[in-house]
Design a protein around this motif. Structure first.
Motif, PDB file in Angstrom:
ATOM      1  N   ARG A 171      54.785  81.664  82.784  1.00 29.13           N
ATOM      2  CA  ARG A 171      53.506  82.363  82.614  1.00 29.13           C
ATOM      3  C   ARG A 171      53.703  83.816  83.035  1.00 29.13           C
ATOM      4  O   ARG A 171      53.782  84.119  84.225  1.00 29.13           O
ATOM      5  CB  ARG A 171      52.404  81.726  83.456  1.00 29.13           C
ATOM      6  N   PRO A 172      53.807  84.731  82.081  1.00 27.09           N
ATOM      7  CA  PRO A 172      54.074  86.137  82.423  1.00 27.09           C
ATOM      8  C   PRO A 172      52.979  86.719  83.301  1.00 27.09           C
ATOM      9  O   PRO A 172      51.792  86.364  83.183  1.00 27.09           O
ATOM     10  CB  PRO A 172      54.109  86.827  81.060  1.00 27.09           C
ATOM     11  N   ARG A 173      53.396  87.621  84.167  1.00 26.92           N
ATOM     12  CA  ARG A 173      52.453  88.351  85.022  1.00 26.92           C
ATOM     13  C   ARG A 173      52.179  89.722  84.397  1.00 26.92           C
ATOM     14  O   ARG A 173      53.115  90.464  84.078  1.00 26.92           O
ATOM     15  CB  ARG A 173      53.043  88.550  86.420  1.00 26.92           C
ATOM     16  N   VAL A 174      50.906  90.044  84.267  1.00 20.07           N
ATOM     17  CA  VAL A 174      50.497  91.337  83.715  1.00 20.07           C
ATOM     18  C   VAL A 174      49.672  92.072  84.757  1.00 20.07           C
ATOM     19  O   VAL A 174      48.648  91.554  85.225  1.00 20.07           O
ATOM     20  CB  VAL A 174      49.671  91.165  82.420  1.00 20.07           C
ATOM     21  N   LEU A 175      50.107  93.260  85.129  1.00 24.67           N
ATOM     22  CA  LEU A 175      49.373  94.114  86.061  1.00 24.67           C
ATOM     23  C   LEU A 175      48.636  95.164  85.241  1.00 24.67           C
ATOM     24  O   LEU A 175      49.256  96.005  84.590  1.00 24.67           O
ATOM     25  CB  LEU A 175      50.332  94.776  87.046  1.00 24.67           C
ATOM     26  N   ASP A 176      47.325  95.105  85.256  1.00 31.16           N
ATOM     27  CA  ASP A 176      46.496  96.014  84.462  1.00 31.16           C
ATOM     28  C   ASP A 176      45.967  97.131  85.346  1.00 31.16           C
ATOM     29  O   ASP A 176      45.079  96.913  86.177  1.00 31.16           O
ATOM     30  CB  ASP A 176      45.349  95.232  83.818  1.00 31.16           C
ATOM     31  N   LEU A 177      46.506  98.327  85.167  1.00 28.30           N
ATOM     32  CA  LEU A 177      46.061  99.508  85.915  1.00 28.30           C
ATOM     33  C   LEU A 177      45.160 100.388  85.065  1.00 28.30           C
ATOM     34  O   LEU A 177      44.819 101.497  85.475  1.00 28.30           O
ATOM     35  CB  LEU A 177      47.271 100.332  86.375  1.00 28.30           C
ATOM     36  N   SER A 178      44.771  99.905  83.898  1.00 31.25           N
ATOM     37  CA  SER A 178      44.023 100.736  82.958  1.00 31.25           C
ATOM     38  C   SER A 178      42.513 100.578  83.169  1.00 31.25           C
ATOM     39  O   SER A 178      42.048  99.835  84.032  1.00 31.25           O
ATOM     40  CB  SER A 178      44.400 100.372  81.523  1.00 31.25           C
ATOM     41  N   VAL A 197      46.755  87.734  84.312  1.00 27.43           N
ATOM     42  CA  VAL A 197      46.398  89.150  84.300  1.00 27.43           C
ATOM     43  C   VAL A 197      45.680  89.511  85.596  1.00 27.43           C
ATOM     44  O   VAL A 197      44.680  88.882  85.969  1.00 27.43           O
ATOM     45  CB  VAL A 197      45.499  89.493  83.097  1.00 27.43           C
ATOM     46  N   VAL A 198      46.188  90.541  86.263  1.00 26.29           N
ATOM     47  CA  VAL A 198      45.593  91.036  87.497  1.00 26.29           C
ATOM     48  C   VAL A 198      45.193  92.493  87.277  1.00 26.29           C
ATOM     49  O   VAL A 198      46.033  93.328  86.931  1.00 26.29           O
ATOM     50  CB  VAL A 198      46.580  90.929  88.678  1.00 26.29           C
ATOM     51  N   SER A 246      56.860  93.174  90.792  1.00 26.54           N
ATOM     52  CA  SER A 246      56.898  91.733  90.589  1.00 26.54           C
ATOM     53  C   SER A 246      56.221  91.311  89.282  1.00 26.54           C
ATOM     54  O   SER A 246      56.160  90.116  88.979  1.00 26.54           O
ATOM     55  CB  SER A 246      56.210  91.016  91.766  1.00 26.54           C
ATOM     56  N   ALA A 247      55.734  92.287  88.513  1.00 27.06           N
ATOM     57  CA  ALA A 247      55.079  91.983  87.237  1.00 27.06           C
ATOM     58  C   ALA A 247      56.114  91.877  86.120  1.00 27.06           C
ATOM     59  O   ALA A 247      57.232  92.394  86.219  1.00 27.06           O
ATOM     60  CB  ALA A 247      54.063  93.066  86.904  1.00 27.06           C
ATOM     61  N   ASP A 248      55.726  91.216  85.045  1.00 26.44           N
ATOM     62  CA  ASP A 248      56.524  91.227  83.816  1.00 26.44           C
ATOM     63  C   ASP A 248      56.109  92.391  82.920  1.00 26.44           C
ATOM     64  O   ASP A 248      56.935  92.954  82.209  1.00 26.44           O
ATOM     65  CB  ASP A 248      56.340  89.910  83.059  1.00 26.44           C
ATOM     66  N   VAL A 249      54.813  92.725  82.967  1.00 24.61           N
ATOM     67  CA  VAL A 249      54.270  93.826  82.159  1.00 24.61           C
ATOM     68  C   VAL A 249      53.287  94.604  83.011  1.00 24.61           C
ATOM     69  O   VAL A 249      52.441  94.016  83.695  1.00 24.61           O
ATOM     70  CB  VAL A 249      53.536  93.303  80.900  1.00 24.61           C
TER      71      VAL A 249
END
Length: 394
Positions: A171-178, A197-198, A246-249
């Motif tokens: 399960r890919p980790r997505v860090l959303d800074l937008s 998604v975080v 530690s994120a994938d994206v």
């Protein structure tokens, strides 16, 4: 190039974009149909990468915000009302006054105190005394969003640079800074495809979209987790850096130097195996200028006759889909990538799609999917995410 299977005229009519284009008292317009063609092409690309996933957007994504917020077409005034197209001495200028800081700069822009009580009257009078090139240069000098209509060089929609080997997670980790629309739409599509998604916000500056229509914010953020950090605190900046590592994206839509001040080095992270999705108005390598969906589309030439705005902030959803398709493709590959997504490049791609000949298809009103739930409040999941991603005790 678009897939030969895309029916541009049908897609434009079904998207709600046609309904949102044209004069308020006129008929829906076929102008800008290339936006729906590009959206349909990108949606097919996404579906080909993830298969049949419940809840994925359709071409109606172009009108979802307008449908939920009750917006309508308004010619040379954007659906949301913050952007306008005004004549200059030799063409047209587009300007967005969405922020209080932008409004405060109007006297400096027009080089005169604003006496009319309506800043747009002062802008209109000043623009008529200026060439489009002169007016655009002054906007850029002051850091105001906008420019000459059709005056931007679109460039490539997505530039890709390979980085280091990535380690695949189930399960890919997505860090959303937008914030706002384009980046969150990208993260939303990745979440629908199964990613964790975080969303990270600053204690002093939440996503401005939280102040907008609640259902639209829920649509893009339900099912994600919310983290709030104090970017002025060294310990929280360290947490931010470790979350990114530690994120994938990582998805962001900030100026590179702003992220650098937080200790986020995109090049180093991509080399270490993190795919970095960078969404900017004109590309990372260009002079960094702020831009919003309506003004970026207009400067890229994605306008209707008049000129009038095309749909609602159309560069935002188009860019979000382009970023999502690129990120999903990157996650299927062996190496991390720096994905440089240009809003102007995506809008110029849509502007270059020929508008079909013949009578327009009957235009559908904008429609929206139902949110899958309620978006978490700011920081609702900070402790849980720091535990799950970083191993910190709650």
């Amino acid at each position: 190039m678009l897939s030969s299977e895309v029916d541009v005229a049908r897609a434009w009519a079904e998207s709600g974009g046609s309904w949102l284009t044209g004069e308020r008292t006129g008929s829906p317009s076929a102008a800008g149909a290339g936006a729906a063609g590009v959206a349909e092409h990108l949606l097919r690309d996404v579906a080909g990468l993830v298969g049949e996933v419940p809840g994925l957007p359709t071409v109606a994504v172009l009108g979802e915000r307008a449908a939920l917020a009750g917006l309508q077409r308004d010619g040379a005034r954007s659906c949301g009302g913050a952007s306008r197209i005004v004549p200059t001495a030799d063409g047209h200028l587009v300007l967005t006054l969405a922020r209080s800081d932008d409004l405060a700069l109007v006297p400096a822009l027009v080089e005169s105190p604003c006496l009319s009580g309506d800043p747009w009257l002062d802008v209109a009078a000043w623009a008529l005394r200026s060439t489009s090139r002169e007016a655009a240069a002054r906007l850029h000098l002051l850091g105001l969003p906008g420019g000459a209509v059709g005056g931007a060089v679109g460039g490539s929609p997505v530039r890709v640079r390979d980085g280091g080997a990535r380690v695949a997670r189930e399960r890919p980790r997505v860090l959303d800074l937008s914030s706002l629309w384009a980046g969150p739409l990208c993260a939303h599509v990745l979440g629908l495809a199964g990613a964790d998604v975080v969303k990270v916000e600053s204690t002093t500056r939440y996503d401005g979209a939280r102040r907008g229509h609640a259902a639209f914010y829920d649509l893009l953020h339900a099912g994600h987790r919310s983290v709030v950090l104090d970017f002025a605190d060294p310990a929280d900046r360290d947490r931010l850096q470790r979350l990114a590592a530690s994120a994938d994206v990582v998805v962001e839509a900030s100026r590179p130097h702003a992220l650098a001040r937080l200790g986020l080095d995109a090049d180093a992270l991509v080399t270490a195996g993190v795919t970095w999705v960078s969404i900017t108005a004109h590309g990372r390598g260009e002079p960094q200028r702020v831009g919003f969906g309506d003004d970026v589309a207009a400067t890229a030439g994605l306008v209707g006759p008049g000129p009038v705005f095309v749909a609602d902030a159309v560069a935002d959803p188009l860019t979000g889909l382009a970023a999502a398709a690129a990120a999903l493709r990157s996650l299927r590959g062996p190496r991390a990538q720096l994905l440089d997504v240009s809003m102007a490049g995506v809008a110029a791609w849509a502007a270059a799609v020929p508008v079909p000949d013949g009578p327009p298809c009957p235009a559908s009103r904008p429609s929206a999917r139902r949110p899958s739930g309620t978006a978490p409040g700011p920081g609702a999941d900070t402790g849980a995410v720091l535990h799950d991603w970083l191993g910190e005790l709650r």
